[in-house]
Design a protein around this motif. Structure first.
Motif, short mmCIF file in Angstrom:
data_model
loop_
_atom_site.label_atom_id
_atom_site.label_comp_id
_atom_site.label_asym_id
_atom_site.label_seq_id
_atom_site.Cartn_x
_atom_site.Cartn_y
_atom_site.Cartn_z
N ASP A 66 0.82 -1.21 0.00
CA ASP A 66 0.00 0.00 0.00
C ASP A 66 0.86 1.26 0.00
N GLN A 70 2.64 5.66 -2.88
CA GLN A 70 3.05 6.95 -2.31
C GLN A 70 4.54 7.20 -2.55
N ARG A 154 -4.73 -3.44 -7.93
CA ARG A 154 -5.80 -2.98 -7.04
C ARG A 154 -6.65 -4.16 -6.58
N THR A 169 -16.59 -0.76 3.52
CA THR A 169 -16.58 0.65 3.92
C THR A 169 -15.21 1.04 4.46
N GLY A 172 -12.69 1.18 1.63
CA GLY A 172 -12.91 2.39 0.84
C GLY A 172 -12.33 3.62 1.52
N ALA A 173 -12.54 3.72 2.84
CA ALA A 173 -12.01 4.87 3.57
C ALA A 173 -10.49 4.88 3.53
N GLU A 174 -9.87 3.72 3.66
CA GLU A 174 -8.40 3.65 3.66
C GLU A 174 -7.83 3.97 2.30
N LEU A 175 -8.51 3.53 1.23
CA LEU A 175 -7.99 3.72 -0.12
C LEU A 175 -8.58 4.96 -0.81
N ASN A 176 -9.42 5.71 -0.09
CA ASN A 176 -10.06 6.90 -0.64
C ASN A 176 -10.92 6.56 -1.86
N LEU A 177 -11.66 5.45 -1.74
CA LEU A 177 -12.58 5.01 -2.78
C LEU A 177 -13.95 4.79 -2.13
N SER A 178 -15.00 4.85 -2.93
CA SER A 178 -16.34 4.64 -2.38
C SER A 178 -16.56 3.16 -2.06
#
Length: 212
Positions: A66, A70, A154, A169, A172-178
């Motif tokens: 992950d 970055q 991915r 959920t 999604g929050a960790e990967l900035n995806l819905s």
């Protein structure tokens, strides 16, 4: 002689100490810095630039896989050599796809690690014989190896997180995806692996030694 500046990222102090001793014995290498968690890495690299980053696959706050995007975005000139106690045949290909310059097992001899560091420092890739066999035999024909080799980077990332018990959920929050996007990826993973549920994903991950 150009000295290779190295940063070590691993959450085991004894392992970092061993790497420090190995590096200190080489005239063309120097340890620039070390840290134990992924969230410390970008700040460390800003303060202590390096040529090679030795990155553990499994960190307490984030997978090394992950963190790779970055590093690619903020420090594209740093050659990342991923270290892991997990099978290179399971994670190595995805590490290379994610931007690592090499992947080496923590069970390797120090001499092999030093060869790997020098190889990635000069711009080459480093893969062990075991991972070379995977690349030669499986890269063009995923069916000849584990099914997860056919997953995108991915999809593989989400497979691992689902198998570790994370919900859509949270992922999604960790990967900035819905959550909807994660659910779509989940459906693709299940379809490609011929599975039907999260329980099947966990069983698959255990069988293929993917749980970190």
């Amino acid at each position: 002689m150009n000295v290779i500046r190295i940063v070590v990222v691993d959450d085991h102090a004894l392992f970092r100490a061993g790497l420090q001793q190995t590096i200190a014995a080489e005239a063309d290498m120097v340890l620039s810095g070390e840290c134990a968690a992924a969230h410390e890495v970008l700040a460390l690299l800003a303060a202590k630039p390096c040529n090679v980053l030795l990155l553990d696959l499994s960190l307490p706050d984030m997978s090394g896989l992950d963190l790779l995007p970055q590093l690619q975005r903020h420090h594209p000139d740093v050659a990342v050599l991923m270290l892991s106690g997990y099978p290179e045949t399971q994670f190595g290909l995805h590490a290379l796809r994610a931007g690592a310059r090499g992947f080496i097992s923590k069970t390797s001899e120090p001499a092999e690690l030093l060869r790997a560091i020098r190889a990635v420092a000069r711009g080459s890739r480093y893969v062990s014989q075991g991972l070379t066999d995977v690349l030669v035999n499986g890269l063009g024909a995923p069916a000849s190896g584990p099914l997860h080799q056919c997953l995108s980077q991915r999809e593989f990332q989400i497979l691992c997180k689902l198998a570790e018990g994370m919900g859509v959920t949270a992922i999604g929050a960790e990967l900035n995806l819905s959550a909807k996007t994660i659910s779509t990826y989940r459906s693709r993973v299940l379809s490609k692996l011929g599975l039907h549920s999260n329980a099947d994903l966990v069983t698959y991950a255990i069988r293929n030694q993917l749980l970190r």
